[in-house]
Design a protein around this motif. Structure first.
Motif, PDB file in Angstrom:
ATOM      1  N   PHE A 186      46.914  10.962   7.091  1.00 33.50           N
ATOM      2  CA  PHE A 186      47.129   9.905   6.106  1.00 33.50           C
ATOM      3  C   PHE A 186      45.856   9.670   5.304  1.00 33.50           C
ATOM      4  O   PHE A 186      44.766   9.573   5.856  1.00 33.50           O
ATOM      5  N   SER A 187      45.996   9.618   3.993  1.00 40.66           N
ATOM      6  CA  SER A 187      44.858   9.358   3.125  1.00 40.66           C
ATOM      7  C   SER A 187      45.237   8.226   2.167  1.00 40.66           C
ATOM      8  O   SER A 187      46.064   8.419   1.286  1.00 40.66           O
ATOM      9  N   PRO A 188      44.670   7.033   2.357  1.00 41.34           N
ATOM     10  CA  PRO A 188      45.051   5.903   1.501  1.00 41.34           C
ATOM     11  C   PRO A 188      44.470   6.042   0.098  1.00 41.34           C
ATOM     12  O   PRO A 188      43.669   6.942  -0.161  1.00 41.34           O
ATOM     13  N   PRO A 189      44.866   5.153  -0.820  1.00 38.36           N
ATOM     14  CA  PRO A 189      44.335   5.218  -2.188  1.00 38.36           C
ATOM     15  C   PRO A 189      42.806   5.235  -2.196  1.00 38.36           C
ATOM     16  O   PRO A 189      42.171   4.538  -1.403  1.00 38.36           O
ATOM     17  N   ASP A 190      42.246   6.029  -3.101  1.00 34.59           N
ATOM     18  CA  ASP A 190      40.794   6.177  -3.126  1.00 34.59           C
ATOM     19  C   ASP A 190      40.147   5.125  -4.035  1.00 34.59           C
ATOM     20  O   ASP A 190      40.817   4.358  -4.702  1.00 34.59           O
ATOM     21  N   TYR A 250      36.278   3.816   0.718  1.00 34.37           N
ATOM     22  CA  TYR A 250      36.910   4.561   1.807  1.00 34.37           C
ATOM     23  C   TYR A 250      36.368   5.983   1.896  1.00 34.37           C
ATOM     24  O   TYR A 250      36.046   6.471   2.977  1.00 34.37           O
ATOM     25  N   GLU A 251      36.229   6.655   0.754  1.00 34.45           N
ATOM     26  CA  GLU A 251      35.801   8.059   0.796  1.00 34.45           C
ATOM     27  C   GLU A 251      34.342   8.203   1.215  1.00 34.45           C
ATOM     28  O   GLU A 251      33.911   9.312   1.542  1.00 34.45           O
ATOM     29  N   ASN A 252      33.588   7.103   1.192  1.00 36.68           N
ATOM     30  CA  ASN A 252      32.197   7.165   1.632  1.00 36.68           C
ATOM     31  C   ASN A 252      32.011   6.769   3.094  1.00 36.68           C
ATOM     32  O   ASN A 252      30.893   6.790   3.607  1.00 36.68           O
ATOM     33  N   LEU A 253      33.105   6.395   3.753  1.00 38.16           N
ATOM     34  CA  LEU A 253      33.031   6.084   5.177  1.00 38.16           C
ATOM     35  C   LEU A 253      33.006   7.381   5.979  1.00 38.16           C
ATOM     36  O   LEU A 253      33.446   8.430   5.492  1.00 38.16           O
ATOM     37  N   SER A 254      32.501   7.306   7.200  1.00 40.02           N
ATOM     38  CA  SER A 254      32.567   8.484   8.068  1.00 40.02           C
ATOM     39  C   SER A 254      34.027   8.726   8.452  1.00 40.02           C
ATOM     40  O   SER A 254      34.881   7.843   8.282  1.00 40.02           O
ATOM     41  N   GLY A 255      34.299   9.926   8.964  1.00 46.57           N
ATOM     42  CA  GLY A 255      35.676  10.251   9.339  1.00 46.57           C
ATOM     43  C   GLY A 255      36.240   9.273  10.352  1.00 46.57           C
ATOM     44  O   GLY A 255      37.398   8.849  10.252  1.00 46.57           O
ATOM     45  N   GLY A 256      35.406   8.886  11.313  1.00 44.64           N
ATOM     46  CA  GLY A 256      35.866   7.953  12.327  1.00 44.64           C
ATOM     47  C   GLY A 256      36.136   6.567  11.753  1.00 44.64           C
ATOM     48  O   GLY A 256      37.111   5.913  12.104  1.00 44.64           O
ATOM     49  N   GLN A 257      35.251   6.126  10.831  1.00 48.79           N
ATOM     50  CA  GLN A 257      35.463   4.820  10.197  1.00 48.79           C
ATOM     51  C   GLN A 257      36.732   4.839   9.343  1.00 48.79           C
ATOM     52  O   GLN A 257      37.486   3.860   9.306  1.00 48.79           O
ATOM     53  N   VAL A 279      39.967   2.370   9.664  1.00 46.78           N
ATOM     54  CA  VAL A 279      40.579   1.597   8.575  1.00 46.78           C
ATOM     55  C   VAL A 279      42.079   1.882   8.515  1.00 46.78           C
ATOM     56  O   VAL A 279      42.897   0.978   8.321  1.00 46.78           O
ATOM     57  N   CYS A 280      42.429   3.159   8.710  1.00 46.08           N
ATOM     58  CA  CYS A 280      43.850   3.533   8.686  1.00 46.08           C
ATOM     59  C   CYS A 280      44.602   2.837   9.817  1.00 46.08           C
ATOM     60  O   CYS A 280      45.722   2.357   9.627  1.00 46.08           O
ATOM     61  N   VAL A 281      43.983   2.798  10.986  1.00 39.54           N
ATOM     62  CA  VAL A 281      44.608   2.073  12.099  1.00 39.54           C
ATOM     63  C   VAL A 281      44.753   0.600  11.715  1.00 39.54           C
ATOM     64  O   VAL A 281      45.796  -0.022  11.942  1.00 39.54           O
ATOM     65  N   GLY A 282      43.710   0.059  11.085  1.00 39.29           N
ATOM     66  CA  GLY A 282      43.761  -1.338  10.647  1.00 39.29           C
ATOM     67  C   GLY A 282      44.915  -1.598   9.692  1.00 39.29           C
ATOM     68  O   GLY A 282      45.553  -2.654   9.755  1.00 39.29           O
ATOM     69  N   GLU A 325      48.413  10.391  16.247  1.00 42.77           N
ATOM     70  CA  GLU A 325      47.031  10.810  16.504  1.00 42.77           C
ATOM     71  C   GLU A 325      46.034   9.771  15.956  1.00 42.77           C
ATOM     72  O   GLU A 325      45.244  10.067  15.046  1.00 42.77           O
ATOM     73  N   PRO A 326      46.068   8.558  16.505  1.00 42.72           N
ATOM     74  CA  PRO A 326      45.262   7.467  15.934  1.00 42.72           C
ATOM     75  C   PRO A 326      43.757   7.643  16.069  1.00 42.72           C
ATOM     76  O   PRO A 326      43.006   7.096  15.265  1.00 42.72           O
ATOM     77  N   THR A 327      43.296   8.368  17.086  1.00 39.89           N
ATOM     78  CA  THR A 327      41.844   8.410  17.313  1.00 39.89           C
ATOM     79  C   THR A 327      41.226   9.747  16.929  1.00 39.89           C
ATOM     80  O   THR A 327      40.065   9.999  17.256  1.00 39.89           O
ATOM     81  N   THR A 328      41.977  10.580  16.221  1.00 39.21           N
ATOM     82  CA  THR A 328      41.416  11.853  15.777  1.00 39.21           C
ATOM     83  C   THR A 328      40.194  11.607  14.904  1.00 39.21           C
ATOM     84  O   THR A 328      40.251  10.877  13.922  1.00 39.21           O
ATOM     85  N   GLY A 329      39.079  12.209  15.279  1.00 36.99           N
ATOM     86  CA  GLY A 329      37.857  12.092  14.469  1.00 36.99           C
ATOM     87  C   GLY A 329      37.009  10.881  14.777  1.00 36.99           C
ATOM     88  O   GLY A 329      35.955  10.695  14.164  1.00 36.99           O
ATOM     89  N   ILE A 330      37.474  10.031  15.685  1.00 33.80           N
ATOM     90  CA  ILE A 330      36.700   8.829  16.013  1.00 33.80           C
ATOM     91  C   ILE A 330      35.765   9.134  17.178  1.00 33.80           C
ATOM     92  O   ILE A 330      36.156   9.789  18.149  1.00 33.80           O
TER      93      ILE A 330
END
Lengths: 257, 334
Positions: B83-87, B125-132, B136-139, B153-158
């Motif tokens: 999932f990739s939210p609006p940039d 969002y695009e400047n956050l780390s992959g885990g962050q 945010v997506c989980v949020g 796969e909620p914790t992928t990359g965290i």
């Protein structure tokens, strides 16, 4: 709040996202400006009454406005839908209360604001660079708004039925360029082959151009439609087309894979 | 008790590719159900079928007693895979945006605090780390305080600390009555969070139960891993079944070295094996003993699928067993 709140939230996010893409903002406004400079200031209207730009400068105002009313919704909506699809955003939105129609309304509002600003810039530049004498008719507002709704619907369909952002942008260009020149905007009916004239009536942009011309340049003698004033008749036709394209566009937005 | 999520005999094919073939599951209120399975097993398709974002070819789905498309969407929280939210929106703006889609949302600041990105709330969002980004997506799935939460796969990359933050969050939600269905490749995550685990392979759930019951049924024996270059034949005299684990298939070898796995060794008998090594002058660099866990269950049930996929079924790729192989439980790595 409900529907209004959802639309406001989506439109707010869309607007912020757009204005922070500086190159997108720049070229959205640069494109019509450069066309006005080329067509209006460099090529100019032929004073002898021959050639491509044989009409009065005011005749071409609908054409210049069409560069944003047509191009911006097609390319922006096409790429926005494709971008949403690629990021699985529609999959997410399909599980929220936001409906497809509300999403399209939100995006249309963003486009309408952008195009209204660009349209104002175009009018100022056309008058300043070409010396066009136009009537500042209030009908311009509904024409631009209905035109944006119409072409946002078509843009949504392009984004939905193409398989990538590149494809959506290429398709929007392939559709927009012919429409721009074959909808009584820059090329008059007299300059087209007789057999082609009925096809001009198939373009929604034709009704935008005829209506805007009737409202801003009455001397052009835009014909009435079935005895109805051309300003009213053409906005009616354009609105009817807009309802259809908007509904089809909203329906085309993917909810599932 | 009526299941909050109830799917029966789901089938879905994309052309000739079968994604689901008779998948069924039921998740009760407040339960955390973890779907595990190899890539391509159909986990994401199953989540999509449950959330109404794909239409199964056959079978039925009920969420809170309704079809997925008829259920009140304000009761659902869904995190799609990839999932990739609006940039060009900040973390806070994104959470506020999704909150704005609901009538009675949570305060975005509270959501950001829950997922641990308060410090980065003003970062695009695009400047956050992959885990962050993932946090945010989980949020974004929590803004409406959902009754049913689907997390693909909620914790992928965290990072590990962030993963534990999300785990604690899910545990709190479940304790408060939220029903959670998640997919994961992290067996530790499934083992810690899930009340029940379903293993999906080739489009159907081949094993289901509590992590403990699955381990008991499919986990096999405990294992003593000897990090050594010695040949399996050298261990023929041991009374326990042994097998060589190749370097690339030795997830249990602490250093990643190839080694010998000795099964069914009670902790009190480890000394017997050490005595055997010394008596036979077998050099080794380490010993580790482990009870079976969910990863063993996964490997025992899913490894065959992986071998079929790589055309290696029948090859001794995972282990070369000694004559004591017959003693290895069915379904173990072979």
């Amino acid at each position: 709040m409900s529907r209004f709140g959802r639309v406001r939230s989506e439109a707010d996010a869309g607007w912020r996202s757009f204005v922070r893409r500086r190159t997108a903002v720049f070229f959205t406004f640069f494109f019509p400006v450069i066309l006005i400079v080329i067509f209006g200031a460099l090529v100019r209207t032929d004073p002898t009454g021959e050639g491509l730009f044989a009409e009065s400068p005011a005749y071409y105002v609908p054409g210049y406005l069409a560069t944003v009313v047509l191009f911006t919704p097609l390319s922006r909506m096409g790429s926005e839908v494709a971008r949403h699809r690629e990021g699985n955003r529609f999959e997410k939105l399909a599980t929220t209360p936001l409906s497809r129609a509300e999403w399209l309304v939100s995006q249309t509002i963003v486009n309408a604001v952008i195009i209204a600003l660009a349209g104002l810039l175009i009018l100022v530049m056309v008058v300043a660079l070409t010396g066009a004498r136009i009537v500042y008719s209030p009908w311009l507002v509904p024409y631009v708004l209905v035109g944006v709704i119409c072409f946002c619907g078509i843009g949504a369909m392009l984004g939905s039925y193409t398989d990538s952002r590149d494809g959506a942008i290429a398709a929007s260009n392939a559709i927009a360029f012919p429409l721009l020149f074959l909808s009584e905007t820059f090329v008059t009916l007299e300059q087209l082959p007789g057999w082609f004239e009925p096809l001009v009536n198939l373009s929604p942009l034709t009704y935008f151009a005829r209506g805007v011309r009737a409202a801003t340049y009455p001397e052009a003698g835009t014909p009435a439609v079935a005895g109805v004033d051309p300003v009213l008749a053409n906005i009616g036709i354009l609105a009817a087309v807009a309802v259809v394209t908007f509904a089809l566009g909203a329906r085309s937005i993917p909810r599932t894979d | 008790m009526e299941a909050v999520v109830d799917a029966t005999d789901l089938e879905k094919a994309y052309g000739e590719t079968v994604a689901l073939s008779g998948a069924s599951l039921a998740v009760e209120r407040g339960e955390v159900f973890a779907l595990i399975g190899p890539n391509g097993a159909g986990k994401t398709t199953l989540v999509r079928a449950l959330t109404g974002t794909t239409t199964p070819d056959a079978g039925t789905v009920r969420i809170l007693g309704e079809s997925p498309t008829a259920v009140d969407r304000a009761t659902l929280g869904v995190l799609p895979q990839d999932f990739s939210p609006p940039d060009r929106l900040t973390a806070r703006e994104l959470v506020a945006y999704y909150a704005g889609l609901y009538d009675d949302p949570r305060d975005p600041d509270d959501v950001l605090a829950d997922v641990g990105v308060v410090d980065a709330e003003d970062t695009w969002y695009e400047n956050l780390s992959g885990g962050q980004q993932r946090r945010v997506c989980v949020g974004s799935t929590l803004v409406n305080d959902p009754d049913v939460l689907f997390l693909d796969e909620p914790t992928t990359g965290i990072d590990p600390a962030g993963r534990r933050t999300v785990w604690r969050l899910i545990e709190e939600l479940a304790a408060a009555g939220t029903t959670v269905l998640l997919t994961t490749h992290d067996m530790a995550e499934a083992e810690r969070l899930a009340d029940r685990v379903g293993l999906l392979a080739d489009g159907s759930i081949v094993a289901e139960g509590t992590p403990e019951s699955l381990v008991t049924e499919y986990g096999g024996a405990n294992r003593l891993t000897i990090e050594t270059e010695a040949e399996p034949d050298a261990f023929a005299g041991l009374e326990y079944p042994t097998e060589r684990v190749a370097r690339s298939h030795a997830p249990r070898a602490s250093s990643g070295q190839s080694g010998i796995v000795v099964r069914d060794v009670p902790p009190a008998e480890i000394g017997v094996v050490v005595d055997f090594l010394e008596a036979h002058d077998l050099e080794y660099t380490g010993l580790s003993w482990a009870e079976p866990d969910l990863e063993d269950v996964y490997l025992s049930l899913a490894d065959e699928t992986e071998l079929e996929r790589t055309n290696r079924l029948g090859e001794p790729a995972v282990a070369e067993s000694t004559p004591a192989e017959d003693a290895v439980q069915p379904g173990e790595t072979t």
